[in-house]
Design a protein around this motif. Structure first.
Motif, PDB file in Angstrom:
ATOM      1  N   MET A 124      45.494  51.506  41.417  1.00  0.00           N
ATOM      2  CA  MET A 124      44.861  51.403  42.732  1.00  0.00           C
ATOM      3  C   MET A 124      45.277  50.094  43.361  1.00  0.00           C
ATOM      4  SD  MET A 124      40.927  50.518  41.694  1.00  0.00           S
ATOM      5  CE  MET A 124      40.867  51.734  40.404  1.00  0.00           C
ATOM      6  N   ASP A 125      45.185  50.047  44.654  1.00  0.00           N
ATOM      7  CA  ASP A 125      45.508  48.818  45.373  1.00  0.00           C
ATOM      8  C   ASP A 125      44.330  47.870  45.265  1.00  0.00           C
ATOM      9  OD1 ASP A 125      47.999  49.753  46.191  1.00  0.00           O
ATOM     10  OD2 ASP A 125      47.179  50.678  47.994  1.00  0.00           O
ATOM     11  N   ILE A 126      44.618  46.660  44.801  1.00  0.00           N
ATOM     12  CA  ILE A 126      43.603  45.623  44.743  1.00  0.00           C
ATOM     13  C   ILE A 126      44.135  44.388  45.437  1.00  0.00           C
ATOM     14  CG2 ILE A 126      42.542  46.461  42.617  1.00  0.00           C
ATOM     15  CD1 ILE A 126      43.998  44.190  41.144  1.00  0.00           C
ATOM     16  N   VAL A 127      43.212  43.563  45.903  1.00  0.00           N
ATOM     17  CA  VAL A 127      43.581  42.288  46.508  1.00  0.00           C
ATOM     18  C   VAL A 127      42.526  41.269  46.091  1.00  0.00           C
ATOM     19  CG1 VAL A 127      42.383  42.762  48.695  1.00  0.00           C
ATOM     20  CG2 VAL A 127      44.235  41.093  48.626  1.00  0.00           C
ATOM     21  N   GLN A 128      43.004  40.126  45.647  1.00  0.00           N
ATOM     22  CA  GLN A 128      42.104  39.025  45.300  1.00  0.00           C
ATOM     23  C   GLN A 128      42.631  37.780  45.993  1.00  0.00           C
ATOM     24  OE1 GLN A 128      40.249  38.450  41.394  1.00  0.00           O
ATOM     25  NE2 GLN A 128      41.907  39.702  40.567  1.00  0.00           N
ATOM     26  N   GLU A 129      41.726  37.048  46.591  1.00  0.00           N
ATOM     27  CA  GLU A 129      42.118  35.773  47.168  1.00  0.00           C
ATOM     28  C   GLU A 129      42.149  34.735  46.064  1.00  0.00           C
ATOM     29  OE1 GLU A 129      39.889  34.585  50.583  1.00  0.00           O
ATOM     30  OE2 GLU A 129      40.070  36.553  51.506  1.00  0.00           O
ATOM     31  N   GLY A 130      43.222  33.973  46.016  1.00  0.00           N
ATOM     32  CA  GLY A 130      43.347  32.937  45.009  1.00  0.00           C
ATOM     33  C   GLY A 130      44.637  32.168  45.199  1.00  0.00           C
ATOM     34  N   THR A 131      44.766  31.113  44.433  1.00  0.00           N
ATOM     35  CA  THR A 131      45.966  30.282  44.505  1.00  0.00           C
ATOM     36  C   THR A 131      47.146  31.040  43.903  1.00  0.00           C
ATOM     37  OG1 THR A 131      45.642  29.301  42.327  1.00  0.00           O
ATOM     38  CG2 THR A 131      44.538  28.210  44.204  1.00  0.00           C
ATOM     39  N   GLY A 143      38.664  33.246  34.323  1.00  0.00           N
ATOM     40  CA  GLY A 143      37.244  33.308  34.647  1.00  0.00           C
ATOM     41  C   GLY A 143      36.940  33.523  36.117  1.00  0.00           C
ATOM     42  N   THR A 144      37.930  33.333  36.984  1.00  0.00           N
ATOM     43  CA  THR A 144      37.713  33.546  38.419  1.00  0.00           C
ATOM     44  C   THR A 144      38.204  34.911  38.885  1.00  0.00           C
ATOM     45  OG1 THR A 144      39.789  32.436  38.980  1.00  0.00           O
ATOM     46  CG2 THR A 144      37.795  31.076  38.968  1.00  0.00           C
ATOM     47  N   ASN A 145      38.612  35.746  37.955  1.00  0.00           N
ATOM     48  CA  ASN A 145      39.027  37.113  38.283  1.00  0.00           C
ATOM     49  C   ASN A 145      37.833  37.869  38.867  1.00  0.00           C
ATOM     50  OD1 ASN A 145      40.055  39.759  38.242  1.00  0.00           O
ATOM     51  ND2 ASN A 145      39.659  39.987  36.062  1.00  0.00           N
ATOM     52  N   HIS A 146      38.017  38.445  40.040  1.00  0.00           N
ATOM     53  CA  HIS A 146      36.939  39.183  40.710  1.00  0.00           C
ATOM     54  C   HIS A 146      37.062  40.694  40.553  1.00  0.00           C
ATOM     55  CE1 HIS A 146      35.276  35.620  42.487  1.00  0.00           C
ATOM     56  NE2 HIS A 146      36.429  35.315  43.023  1.00  0.00           N
ATOM     57  N   VAL A 147      38.042  41.139  39.802  1.00  0.00           N
ATOM     58  CA  VAL A 147      38.242  42.576  39.627  1.00  0.00           C
ATOM     59  C   VAL A 147      38.234  42.891  38.128  1.00  0.00           C
ATOM     60  CG1 VAL A 147      39.620  44.584  40.319  1.00  0.00           C
ATOM     61  CG2 VAL A 147      39.625  42.553  41.753  1.00  0.00           C
ATOM     62  N   SER A 148      37.084  42.637  37.518  1.00  0.00           N
ATOM     63  CA  SER A 148      36.923  42.855  36.080  1.00  0.00           C
ATOM     64  C   SER A 148      37.278  44.284  35.701  1.00  0.00           C
ATOM     65  CB  SER A 148      35.481  42.570  35.675  1.00  0.00           C
ATOM     66  OG  SER A 148      35.159  41.235  35.951  1.00  0.00           O
TER      67      SER A 148
END
Length: 170
Positions: A73-80, A122-127
């Motif tokens: 699936m398409d996912i997007v996470q904001e991060g460095t 630990g900052t992953n928002h898509v566990s």
């Protein structure tokens, strides 16, 4: 862009799903030390019209039934850029397998970044979909998990059961 939020009842508790358009942006454990505290009796489990959330729920159903070993699936996470590199590498850990934080830092080409790798993990928002639960301590112990260690243990044993027929790991 509007954000759609839905809740999913899983074997490891309620998950909060968020999408922004056609992509999933969050899959969080509710009522964990790092997640949102909610009263589960107040949750409306009606699936919204978001295609991303509907797709996620279908794939989670298959995962928890032992029928899906990879998510698509398409996912997007904001991060460095560094966080994005770590999250991308997490997706290369096979279902039912684990690696250490040290191994993860080696895989991204910076063995000295082991603490930063742990922080990015630990900052992953898509566990679950970005499988941060597959990273363990160098000595094989369960360490650090935003969804609480009991969930990490459950997820690893669930995957081992369907990948290898193993009932208990820890």
């Amino acid at each position: 862009m509007s954000i759609t939020i839905a809740y999913y009842q899983s074997p490891v508790g309620v998950l909060e799903l968020r999408s922004n358009g056609d992509t999933l942006s969050h899959l969080l454990f509710c009522n964990s030390w790092k997640g949102n505290a909610i009263n589960e009796a107040d949750i409306n489990f009606t699936v919204p019209s978001s295609t991303a959330i509907q797709n996620c729920i279908t794939q989670l159903d298959e995962y928890f039934a032992g029928k899906r070993m990879e998510f698509s699936m398409d996912i997007v996470q904001e991060g460095t850029a560094f966080q994005q590199t770590v999250w991308k590498e997490l997706c290369n850990i096979p279902y039912g397998k684990t690696i250490s934080y040290l191994e993860l830092s080696k895989r991204i080409g910076n063995v000295k970044a082991i603490r930063a790798v742990g922080t990015a993990n630990g900052t992953n928002h898509v566990s679950i979909i970005v499988p941060c639960h597959r990273v363990i301590g160098s000595n094989g112990s369960l360490v650090g998990y935003g969804g609480d260690l009991w969930r990490k243990k459950w997820l690893l044993e669930h995957e081992a059961k369907y990948a290898f027929g193993v009932q208990k790991l820890f």
